[in-house]
Design an enzyme around this catalytic site. Structure first.
Site, PDB file in Angstrom:
ATOM      1  CG  PHE A  93      -0.269   0.440   2.501  1.00 60.10           C
ATOM      2  CD1 PHE A  93      -0.125   1.794   2.802  1.00 60.10           C
ATOM      3  CD2 PHE A  93       0.246  -0.491   3.402  1.00 60.10           C
ATOM      4  CE1 PHE A  93       0.510   2.206   3.965  1.00 60.10           C
ATOM      5  CE2 PHE A  93       0.885  -0.086   4.561  1.00 60.10           C
ATOM      6  CZ  PHE A  93       1.030   1.269   4.854  1.00 60.10           C
ATOM      7  CE  LYS A  99      -2.961  -8.216  -4.605  1.00 59.19           C
ATOM      8  NZ  LYS A  99      -3.421  -7.243  -3.551  1.00 59.19           N
ATOM      9  CD  GLU A 141      -5.519  -5.781   0.170  1.00 62.48           C
ATOM     10  OE1 GLU A 141      -4.574  -5.644  -0.627  1.00 62.48           O
ATOM     11  OE2 GLU A 141      -5.468  -6.544   1.155  1.00 62.48           O
ATOM     12  CB  SER A 182       4.742  -7.373   5.694  1.00 66.27           C
ATOM     13  OG  SER A 182       3.823  -8.364   5.281  1.00 66.27           O
ATOM     14  CB  CYS A 241      10.390  -0.216   2.666  1.00 72.24           C
ATOM     15  SG  CYS A 241      11.062   0.431   1.151  1.00 72.24           S
ATOM     16  CD  GLU A 268       8.338  -2.950   8.243  1.00 71.21           C
ATOM     17  OE1 GLU A 268       7.705  -3.992   8.017  1.00 71.21           O
ATOM     18  OE2 GLU A 268       8.844  -2.252   7.359  1.00 71.21           O
TER      19      GLU A 268
END
Ligand code: NAD
Length: 494
Positions: A149, A173, A176, A226, A281, A379
């Site tokens: 995301f 993909k 969402e 992740s 990240c 994290e």
């Protein structure tokens, strides 16, 4: 209310999905739309379309491919603000940051415009009498890109420009949580003249991901997300015989040596700790202060934090909301745990006051964090910066090297020798020297070490070109008209 559909064969899918996911505006907490979730049959349809398109696209000339890429580059550049607005409305990051991610993605498009040069092979004449050898690189076929995301435009753009330039067809993909930016980009590909079916988007969750990971028509998987999911994607994809690069989570350290310029370091800590609400990240989440500088550095960071404005990313704030309420609560939970485990809360973001029901959490600073605390181990992916105090360079280095993640790191110092030693000794994939977020340019490759990457190919740069192509070596003999006779011997030099 928007309804986001799959993009297959150059058009919005007209088949309804049985399941949908809600899309929120994180700055208001309001549901703004929903997104179709693909099932196995819809993924299969997209793969078949991509396979058909591959037969044609792989034979399109390099000149044609580059012309499409150039046109696409211009269109994305012209529409940067529109794409940024879509990103902000679903992710929450401030508009300037959203435009920045489009710019960084465009750099990969510009790199991919050089594909004729990047695909050049080698040629050796006369390896044996009348025999030449040459190498070529060929596309794989339909490839899948599964993205997180936090960079809904840039992360897919780490991969698809190179994949398409090399002659592959693509199924993205996206996350969402913020699926609209990539839909806009899909339409720009069509406008740029990319043949239908070369670039497709299927939306969804684990069902769609699993269908891609196991579909025999998909030749490679490029995943970013992740660490637990990256590991799962790597294991499942490779078990199905696919080439997989799976980039995972991170815990990035910024080491500040006693001789560093502390104003520069404080500016960097603010930028890398709280930019995009820490949902990067490459965000810095552990600041390792070496020697006697910790108090001064914390003072400087705290003073700067007082000027940070948290709020709606479309209204001049420095930092937007977190992406979902669940994620906001999870990050707030880490703050509570850090406090309970004995770390000192210097600035508590839970006290931030912003109007409306957005998923707000202000910048948070902890001091006296130690390596066994969950604040440090995990994290967090939010605007939480932890200061760890150590006495020596060696202690700082050991912290970085013993941490299971190895995505990015930075050292702040005015000592070139110390910086050089750090760059050599640190076990991390991307290193900054007085640069807090060392994201490589597109012609180098992006990726971490240890639990931050599963597979051995980083994104874009020459590693990206290699990932999206297969090498072939041709040994060729064109018979001289004077040749005669049969030779059953093993091929060898003569
Ligand atoms: P995520 O792992 O939850 O989701 C990533 C993708 O995997 C999404 O498309 C999602 O739909 C899919 N997914 C989620 N759960 C799944 C499951 N159980 N099975 C199959 N697929 C599943 O990650 P996120 O929350 O969207 O993104 C944040 C994470 O991404 C952070 O950990 C961050 O560090 C990481 N990230 C890493 C890099 C990098 O370069 N290493 C870059 C950006 C983000």
């Amino acid at each position: 209310m928007d309804h986001v559909q799959h993009w297959i064969d150059g058009a919005l899918s007209t088949k309804e999905s049985h399941r949908v996911g809600e899309i929120f505006n994180p700055a208001t907490g309001v549901v703004t739309g929903n997104v179709a979730f693909a099932d196995e049959a819809q993924v299969d349809e997209a793969v078949k379309v991509a396979a058909r398109a591959f037969d044609e696209w792989r034979h399109s000339s390099l000149t044609k491919r580059v012309q499409v890429l150039f046109a696409f580059r211009e269109l994305v550049n012209t529409n940067k603000e529109k794409i940024a607005a879509l990103i902000t409305s679903e992710h929450g990051k401030v508009l300037s940051d959203a435009a920045g991610e489009v710019t960084r993605g465009l750099e990969v498009v510009e790199f991919a415009c050089g594909i004729p040069h990047l695909l050049k092979g080698g040629f050796s004449e006369e390896v044996s009498t009348g025999v030449d050898v040459y190498s070529i690189r060929q596309p794989l076929g339909p490839v899948a890109i599964i993205s997180p995301f936090n960079f809904p435009a840039m992360v897919p753009m780490w991969f698809f420009p190179v994949a398409i330039a090399a002659g592959n067809t693509v199924i993205v993909k996206p996350s969402e949580k913020d699926p609209s930016a990539i839909m806009f980009i899909a339409k720009l590909w069509k406008e740029a003249g990319l043949p239908d079916g070369v670039f497709n988007v299927v939306h969804g969750d684990k069902v769609a991901v699993d269908a891609l990971l196991t579909h025999p028509g998909i030749k490679s998987i490029s995943f970013v997300g992740s660490t637990p999911i990256a590991k799962y994607v790597y294991e499942t994809g490779t078990k199905s015989g696919k080439r997989v690069q799976a980039l995972g989570g991170a815990k990035n350290h910024m080491v500040v040596l006693p001789d560093a310029d502390l104003d520069l370091a404080a500016d960097a800590a603010i930028n890398a700790g709280f930019g995009s609400a820490g949902e990067r990240c490459m965000a810095i989440s552990a600041l390792v202060a070496v020697g006697p500088i910790a108090d001064t550095l914390i003072e400087k960071i705290t003073a700067r934090m007082a000027n940070l404005k948290t709020g709606d990313g479309t209204k001049g704030a420095d930092m937007g909301p977190l992406v979902t309420k669940i994620h906001r609560d999870k990050v707030a939970g880490y703050i509570a745990a850090g406090e309970a485990q004995g770390a000192t809360v210097v600035v508590d973001g839970r006290n931030v006051e912003v109007a409306g029901d957005g998923f707000w959490l202000g910048p948070t600073l902890f001091d006296n964090v130690t390596s066994e605390m969950s604040l440090y181990q995990d994290e967090i992916f939010g605007p939480v910066l932890s200061v760890l105090r150590v006495n020596t360079y060696d202690e700082a280095l050991a912290l970085v090297n013993e941490h299971p993640y190895g995505n990015g790191t930075a050292i702040f110092t005015n000592d070139g020798g110390a910086a050089r030693r750090f760059q050599n000794e640190v076990e991390v994939g991307m290193v900054g020297i007085n640069v807090p977020i060392p994201v490589p340019m597109a012609y180098y490759s992006f990726g971490g070490w240890k639990n931050s990457l599963f597979g051995d190919s980083h994104a874009h740069g020459t590693e990206g070109v290699h990932f999206f192509t297969r090498g072939k070596v041709v040994t060729s003999r064109w018979l001289d008209p004077s040749h005669g006779g049969i030779n059953l011997g093993f091929p060898q030099n003569s």
